[in-house]
Motif scaffolding. Structure first.
Motif, PDB file in Angstrom:
ATOM      1  N   ARG A  50     -11.524 -50.273 -64.962  1.00 13.81           N
ATOM      2  CA  ARG A  50     -10.750 -51.595 -65.532  1.00 13.81           C
ATOM      3  C   ARG A  50      -9.979 -51.164 -66.611  1.00 13.81           C
ATOM      4  O   ARG A  50     -10.194 -49.747 -67.281  1.00 13.81           O
ATOM      5  CB  ARG A  50     -12.378 -51.753 -66.175  1.00 13.81           C
ATOM      6  CG  ARG A  50     -13.141 -52.048 -65.716  1.00 13.81           C
ATOM      7  CD  ARG A  50     -14.252 -53.749 -66.596  1.00 13.81           C
ATOM      8  NE  ARG A  50     -14.030 -53.976 -67.472  1.00 13.81           N
ATOM      9  CZ  ARG A  50     -14.951 -54.683 -68.712  1.00 13.81           C
ATOM     10  NH1 ARG A  50     -16.591 -54.317 -68.132  1.00 13.81           N
ATOM     11  NH2 ARG A  50     -14.762 -54.970 -70.127  1.00 13.81           N
ATOM     12  N   GLN A  92      -0.552 -60.654 -68.802  1.00 22.51           N
ATOM     13  CA  GLN A  92      -1.258 -60.732 -67.241  1.00 22.51           C
ATOM     14  C   GLN A  92      -2.376 -62.136 -67.371  1.00 22.51           C
ATOM     15  O   GLN A  92      -2.718 -62.395 -66.547  1.00 22.51           O
ATOM     16  CB  GLN A  92      -2.306 -59.757 -67.253  1.00 22.51           C
ATOM     17  CG  GLN A  92      -2.011 -58.078 -66.572  1.00 22.51           C
ATOM     18  CD  GLN A  92      -0.777 -58.093 -65.567  1.00 22.51           C
ATOM     19  OE1 GLN A  92      -1.568 -59.051 -64.784  1.00 22.51           O
ATOM     20  NE2 GLN A  92       0.231 -57.197 -65.146  1.00 22.51           N
ATOM     21  N   ALA A  93      -2.972 -62.248 -69.114  1.00 20.13           N
ATOM     22  CA  ALA A  93      -3.084 -63.532 -69.104  1.00 20.13           C
ATOM     23  C   ALA A  93      -3.005 -64.625 -68.859  1.00 20.13           C
ATOM     24  O   ALA A  93      -3.200 -65.765 -68.055  1.00 20.13           O
ATOM     25  CB  ALA A  93      -4.196 -63.191 -70.679  1.00 20.13           C
ATOM     26  N   GLY A  96      -2.530 -65.774 -65.009  1.00 25.97           N
ATOM     27  CA  GLY A  96      -4.064 -66.026 -64.972  1.00 25.97           C
ATOM     28  C   GLY A  96      -5.226 -64.515 -64.564  1.00 25.97           C
ATOM     29  O   GLY A  96      -6.019 -65.392 -63.980  1.00 25.97           O
ATOM     30  N   TYR A  97      -4.884 -64.061 -65.179  1.00 22.79           N
ATOM     31  CA  TYR A  97      -5.467 -62.763 -65.185  1.00 22.79           C
ATOM     32  C   TYR A  97      -7.118 -62.320 -66.192  1.00 22.79           C
ATOM     33  O   TYR A  97      -6.436 -62.866 -67.699  1.00 22.79           O
ATOM     34  CB  TYR A  97      -5.489 -61.622 -65.171  1.00 22.79           C
ATOM     35  CG  TYR A  97      -4.584 -61.362 -63.545  1.00 22.79           C
ATOM     36  CD1 TYR A  97      -5.653 -61.359 -62.326  1.00 22.79           C
ATOM     37  CD2 TYR A  97      -3.220 -61.562 -63.591  1.00 22.79           C
ATOM     38  CE1 TYR A  97      -4.341 -60.866 -61.133  1.00 22.79           C
ATOM     39  CE2 TYR A  97      -2.555 -61.772 -62.079  1.00 22.79           C
ATOM     40  CZ  TYR A  97      -3.133 -60.964 -60.894  1.00 22.79           C
ATOM     41  OH  TYR A  97      -2.564 -61.171 -59.886  1.00 22.79           O
ATOM     42  N   MET A  98      -8.080 -62.591 -66.006  1.00 24.59           N
ATOM     43  CA  MET A  98      -8.884 -62.131 -66.953  1.00 24.59           C
ATOM     44  C   MET A  98      -9.292 -60.821 -66.867  1.00 24.59           C
ATOM     45  O   MET A  98      -8.535 -59.914 -67.369  1.00 24.59           O
ATOM     46  CB  MET A  98     -10.378 -63.001 -66.476  1.00 24.59           C
ATOM     47  CG  MET A  98     -10.366 -64.005 -66.190  1.00 24.59           C
ATOM     48  SD  MET A  98     -10.513 -64.937 -67.594  1.00 24.59           S
ATOM     49  CE  MET A  98     -11.837 -64.884 -68.344  1.00 24.59           C
ATOM     50  N   ARG A  99      -9.187 -60.610 -68.830  1.00 26.36           N
ATOM     51  CA  ARG A  99      -8.630 -59.393 -69.188  1.00 26.36           C
ATOM     52  C   ARG A  99      -9.862 -58.392 -68.912  1.00 26.36           C
ATOM     53  O   ARG A  99      -9.639 -57.173 -67.949  1.00 26.36           O
ATOM     54  CB  ARG A  99      -9.320 -59.744 -70.932  1.00 26.36           C
ATOM     55  CG  ARG A  99      -8.950 -57.691 -71.302  1.00 26.36           C
ATOM     56  CD  ARG A  99      -9.127 -58.001 -72.803  1.00 26.36           C
ATOM     57  NE  ARG A  99      -9.188 -56.844 -73.701  1.00 26.36           N
ATOM     58  CZ  ARG A  99      -8.064 -56.054 -73.806  1.00 26.36           C
ATOM     59  NH1 ARG A  99      -6.847 -57.897 -74.660  1.00 26.36           N
ATOM     60  NH2 ARG A  99      -7.545 -55.559 -75.008  1.00 26.36           N
ATOM     61  N   GLU A 101     -11.161 -58.402 -65.592  1.00 29.66           N
ATOM     62  CA  GLU A 101     -10.782 -58.373 -63.966  1.00 29.66           C
ATOM     63  C   GLU A 101      -9.755 -57.034 -64.217  1.00 29.66           C
ATOM     64  O   GLU A 101      -9.598 -56.629 -63.010  1.00 29.66           O
ATOM     65  CB  GLU A 101     -10.221 -59.678 -63.766  1.00 29.66           C
ATOM     66  CG  GLU A 101     -11.571 -60.654 -63.609  1.00 29.66           C
ATOM     67  CD  GLU A 101     -11.108 -61.811 -63.292  1.00 29.66           C
ATOM     68  OE1 GLU A 101     -11.822 -62.494 -62.759  1.00 29.66           O
ATOM     69  OE2 GLU A 101      -9.695 -62.752 -63.325  1.00 29.66           O
ATOM     70  N   LEU A 102      -8.814 -56.897 -65.277  1.00 30.70           N
ATOM     71  CA  LEU A 102      -7.253 -56.100 -64.738  1.00 30.70           C
ATOM     72  C   LEU A 102      -8.434 -54.828 -64.311  1.00 30.70           C
ATOM     73  O   LEU A 102      -8.932 -53.974 -65.433  1.00 30.70           O
ATOM     74  CB  LEU A 102      -7.029 -56.166 -65.516  1.00 30.70           C
ATOM     75  CG  LEU A 102      -5.860 -57.593 -65.889  1.00 30.70           C
ATOM     76  CD1 LEU A 102      -5.520 -57.664 -67.121  1.00 30.70           C
ATOM     77  CD2 LEU A 102      -5.143 -57.962 -64.933  1.00 30.70           C
ATOM     78  N   ASP A 106      -3.624 -52.188 -62.086  1.00 30.08           N
ATOM     79  CA  ASP A 106      -3.418 -54.093 -62.257  1.00 30.08           C
ATOM     80  C   ASP A 106      -1.872 -53.679 -62.793  1.00 30.08           C
ATOM     81  O   ASP A 106      -0.856 -54.164 -63.449  1.00 30.08           O
ATOM     82  CB  ASP A 106      -4.159 -54.759 -62.161  1.00 30.08           C
ATOM     83  CG  ASP A 106      -4.949 -55.156 -61.545  1.00 30.08           C
ATOM     84  OD1 ASP A 106      -4.283 -55.095 -60.437  1.00 30.08           O
ATOM     85  OD2 ASP A 106      -6.117 -54.989 -61.845  1.00 30.08           O
TER      86      ASP A 106
END
Length: 197
Positions: A50, A92-93, A96-99, A101-102, A106
């Protein structure tokens, strides 16, 4: 099993320190600021870690860049604290990405996007040439490739150059090659202290 010998430290006052070339200057060999992976293990990380956890790990370890490798230690790219900055997470947020999830993969810089210097050319160069050739590099690290065996041989860090040349630049924060070049061309342009032959 071997028997170890133990001694008291009550009369010990000194520490052993690495031998560092005292007269490092701009014309010193570039290899004097080279971290050779044949002598020092590379700092590696797998791509599925992560990204937010990796940022915390790197800060705790006082490491500003890790080499990203797969389970077979194949080189995939690099990830630095700049790549894991708060701005990068916000960007990244916004996409549309959740913190949480990265992953490292990525936010890393893939090997296809990196440019490295040849180990052979580095061994025939000096520090000034490295700094000048990297004047547009906004990152702190420059990878070095051994073309004979097609491997990442090591790296050169702008902060290591700052320390070796004893420049008055704060190394607590990341120093890019571009910033280092700017300082050398400005503040130290006529410094005889740096021009050690």
């Amino acid at each position: 099993m071997k028997t170890l010998t133990y001694v008291t430290t009550s009369d010990i006052n000194d520490l052993s320190w690495p031998v560092i070339e005292q007269n490092t200057g701009l014309y010193s060999p570039a290899t004097s600021v080279f971290t050779d992976f044949k002598k020092t293990n590379p700092r590696v990380i797998e791509p599925n870690v992560r990204a937010d956890v990796l940022a915390t790990i790197m800060k705790k370890e006082h490491v500003r860049m890790k080499v990203v490798v797969d389970a077979n230690n194949n080189f995939l790219g690099v990830v630095s604290l700049e790549d894991l900055s708060e701005e990068a997470f916000i960007k990244q947020a916004a996409a549309g990405y959740m913190r949480d999830e990265l992953l490292a993969i990525d936010l890393m810089r893939a090997k296809e996007d990196l440019l490295a210097v040849s180990y052979k050319s580095l061994t025939n160069s000096d520090i000034e040439s490295v700094i000048h050739s990297q004047k547009e590099n906004t990152y702190q690290h420059l990878l070095v490739v051994d073309e004979e065996n097609m491997s990442i041989r090591g790296l050169v860090s702008a902060n290591d150059i700052v320390r070796q040349l004893k420049l008055s630049i704060d190394t607590a924060t990341s120093t890019s090659f571009a910033k280092l070049h700017q300082v050398i061309e400005g503040d130290y342009a006529n410094s005889k202290r740096l021009r050690v032959a």
